[in-house]
Design an enzyme around this catalytic site. Structure first.
Site, PDB file in Angstrom:
ATOM      1  N   SER A   1       0.800  -1.236   0.000  1.00  0.00           N
ATOM      2  CA  SER A   1       0.000   0.000   0.000  1.00  0.00           C
ATOM      3  C   SER A   1       0.831   1.282   0.000  1.00  0.00           C
ATOM      4  CB  SER A   1      -0.924   0.021   1.217  1.00  0.00           C
ATOM      5  OG  SER A   1      -1.978  -0.868   1.003  1.00  0.00           O
TER       6      SER A   1
ATOM      7  N   VAL B   1       1.343  -3.618   3.960  1.00  0.00           N
ATOM      8  CA  VAL B   1       1.339  -4.920   4.633  1.00  0.00           C
ATOM      9  C   VAL B   1       2.626  -5.713   4.399  1.00  0.00           C
ATOM     10  CG1 VAL B   1      -1.175  -5.209   4.762  1.00  0.00           C
ATOM     11  CG2 VAL B   1       0.057  -6.033   2.755  1.00  0.00           C
TER      12      VAL B   1
ATOM     13  N   TYR C   1      -3.052  -2.271 -10.424  1.00  0.00           N
ATOM     14  CA  TYR C   1      -2.987  -2.164  -8.967  1.00  0.00           C
ATOM     15  C   TYR C   1      -2.218  -3.347  -8.349  1.00  0.00           C
ATOM     16  CZ  TYR C   1      -4.445  -2.230  -4.098  1.00  0.00           C
ATOM     17  OH  TYR C   1      -4.437  -2.285  -2.728  1.00  0.00           O
TER      18      TYR C   1
ATOM     19  N   LYS D   1       0.346   3.475  -2.901  1.00  0.00           N
ATOM     20  CA  LYS D   1      -0.867   4.281  -3.141  1.00  0.00           C
ATOM     21  C   LYS D   1      -0.603   5.783  -3.298  1.00  0.00           C
ATOM     22  CE  LYS D   1      -3.908   0.814  -1.090  1.00  0.00           C
ATOM     23  NZ  LYS D   1      -4.518   0.328   0.163  1.00  0.00           N
TER      24      LYS D   1
ATOM     25  N   TYR E   1      -4.129   4.510   7.966  1.00  0.00           N
ATOM     26  CA  TYR E   1      -5.423   3.868   8.193  1.00  0.00           C
ATOM     27  C   TYR E   1      -6.095   4.413   9.445  1.00  0.00           C
ATOM     28  CZ  TYR E   1      -3.319   0.879   4.777  1.00  0.00           C
ATOM     29  OH  TYR E   1      -2.699   0.433   3.668  1.00  0.00           O
TER      30      TYR E   1
HETATM   31  O1  DON Z   1      -4.910  -4.612  -1.764  1.00  0.00           O
HETATM   32  C1  DON Z   1      -4.241  -5.414  -1.179  1.00  0.00           C
HETATM   33  O2  DON Z   1      -4.760  -6.350  -0.594  1.00  0.00           O
HETATM   34  C2  DON Z   1      -2.730  -5.339  -1.094  1.00  0.00           C
HETATM   35  N1  DON Z   1      -2.100  -5.621  -2.288  1.00  0.00           N
HETATM   36  C3  DON Z   1      -2.250  -4.028  -0.515  1.00  0.00           C
HETATM   37  C4  DON Z   1      -2.569  -4.028   0.900  1.00  0.00           C
HETATM   38  C5  DON Z   1      -1.830  -3.129   1.806  1.00  0.00           C
HETATM   39  O3  DON Z   1      -0.628  -2.971   1.838  1.00  0.00           O
HETATM   40  C6  DON Z   1      -2.733  -2.553   2.796  1.00  0.00           C
HETATM   41  N2  DON Z   1      -2.072  -2.048   3.845  1.00  0.00           N
HETATM   42  N3  DON Z   1      -1.500  -1.987   4.757  1.00  0.00           N
END
Ligand code: DON
Length: 429
Positions: free
Chosen positions: A64, A259, A189, A67, A241
């Site tokens: 993320s 993550v 994405y 983003k 978040y």
């Molecule tokens: O959208 C998703 O599930 C992941 N590729 C990105 C998630 C992410 O890093 C959310 N955050 N902490």
């Protein structure tokens, strides 16, 4: 001397190395398989010098943290109005993967949750998903100052397990928010989340934001200051978040977590930080990363709302070398608040001089707001039958059309001499 900083950062890392709280992200097997002990901290100064400590060579997926950069590229390519029509800037107070939009506008609440990030990916110009990804890949690499690589396994897993993101993309398509084919936007994405970075890449990406879009290591302008301002604003309100409020009060830097275990944090104008530690708290933020950033902010005074200097620092000295002549010596950065103080001080003193000499030879930087206030001050003095002289050897105030144009001096002595002659001639403003 730079060793002092290095030793300090080594110590900060060691202080938090024993923390084993949190769990690895496990929604795809590749993320659950990383070494949980990986721990790295990188810090880039505004001029691009990078300090590194811990496992800074370990690559992990950006997730993320991508983003804000995709959002920046959408802003850069389409302009703010077009992007605002599709993506809001309000904190959502929901989980990052919530299948939701703003009730009234039917657009994603912000670009830091998945809905907003998928919409932003769809806005990146390109005829195909490949073209859009290439644009984005180049853009991120410009921030990092090196070519980033894709983790193909993570990408395949994201794609295989991404049904929730599919639900979001198709919902957005049904509301007319997505540009083009939802599967293409998803593909972009998934790929952007799967780009590999190190903590040092993140520090370099952060400092490029801190420098208003110029990567100090390569000297390349990657984007413009208006894009950076908007991107950092959204990082402040939505980057961490549900923990955004806690983060802003405790750490006080625009930031984004992923993550994969990374955190990018930006102190505008000053520095960029990248951390890596893959064990996450309940909100999805790296446990040790948050703690390290907290310590750095507290110990180094990095909170962007700490009141470090006040505008009085702008006015270095005020003195009267001759009767009716008053010199105002300024230094540091001359921005609105400093110029306001200066104008008010000169106004307060106006019964005590015929000539005000403003010395800006020690000013490092000046913005347009301060420049126009100084021009206004010159006109104001003339209307009171007084005059303002400017000591501006580097020409930082003088620009074509400036009111100070005819009365610029290279040093205070010259200006004082000119003032004496003018007064002897019975000068009247
Ligand atoms: O959208 C998703 O599930 C992941 N590729 C990105 C998630 C992410 O890093 C959310 N955050 N902490």
């Amino acid at each position: 001397m730079a060793q002092l900083v290095q030793q300090y950062l080594d110590r900060i890392l060691a202080e938090h190395a024993g923390v084993s709280d949190g769990v690895l992200a496990d929604y795809i097997p590749e993320l659950a398989g990383v070494d949980p002990e990986g721990f790295a901290l990188s810090l880039s100064s505004a001029d691009g010098h990078v300090y590194e400590t811990g496992s800074t060579a370990v690559e992990f997926t950006i997730q993320s943290i991508s983003k804000p950069f995709t959002y920046a590229l959408a802003l850069d390519s389409l302009g703010q109005a077009a992007v605002d029509a599709r993506i809001g800037v309000e904190p959502s107070g929901e989980a990052f993967n919530e299948i939701s939009v703003d009730k009234t506008s039917k657009t994603p609440k912000n670009p830091m949750i998945n809905a907003g990030a998928i919409a932003a990916a769809s806005l990146v110009p390109g005829a195909t998903a490949d073209e859009r990804f290439d644009a984005l890949h180049d853009f991120y690499s410009g921030f990092a100052g090196r070519r980033l690589e894709l983790d193909h396994d993570v990408y395949a897993s994201e794609k295989a397990t991404g049904n929730r993101n599919r639900a979001i993309a198709y919902m957005l398509a049904s509301f007319g928010v997505l540009e083009g084919d939802p599967d293409e936007a998803l593909d972009v994405y998934f790929r952007q989340c799967s780009l590999k970075v190190t903590s040092t890449d993140l520090a370099r990406m952060a400092v490029t934001l801190a420098r208003g879009g110029v990567n100090p290591a390569t000297g390349r302008r990657v984007t413009n200051a208006a894009v950076v301002k908007r991107t950092l604003s959204v990082m402040v309100t939505c980057g961490m978040y549900d923990a955004a409020g806690d983060w802003v009060s405790a750490v006080g830097m625009p930031a984004k977590s992923g993550v994969g275990g990374g955190i990018v944090a930006v102190l505008p104008g000053q520095l960029g930080i990248g951390t890596y530690s893959p064990r996450l708290d309940a909100k999805g933020n790296s446990v040790r990363g948050v703690r390290v950033c907290r310590s750095l902010s507290e110990q180094l005074g990095l909170h962007f709302l700490s009141v470090a200097r006040d505008s009085r620092a702008t006015l270095r000295a005020v003195y009267e070398p001759r009767d009716n002549v008053r010199v105002y010596e300024t230094h540091g950065d001359l921005l609105f608040s400093g110029a306001e103080l200066l104008v008010r001080t000169v106004d307060r003193d106006r019964g005590r001089f015929e000539v005000a000499i403003l010395d800006v030879s020690r000013v490092d930087d000046i913005d347009d707001a301060a420049r126009s206030m100084l021009s206004g001050m010159s006109a104001e003095l003339r209307s009171q039958n007084k005059v303002g002289y400017l000591v501006d050897p580097d020409g930082i105030v003088i620009r074509t059309g400036s009111d100070f144009e005819q009365v610029r001096y290279l040093c205070v002595d010259d200006a004082v001499e000119a003032a004496e002659q003018a007064l002897r001639r019975g000068f009247a403003g």
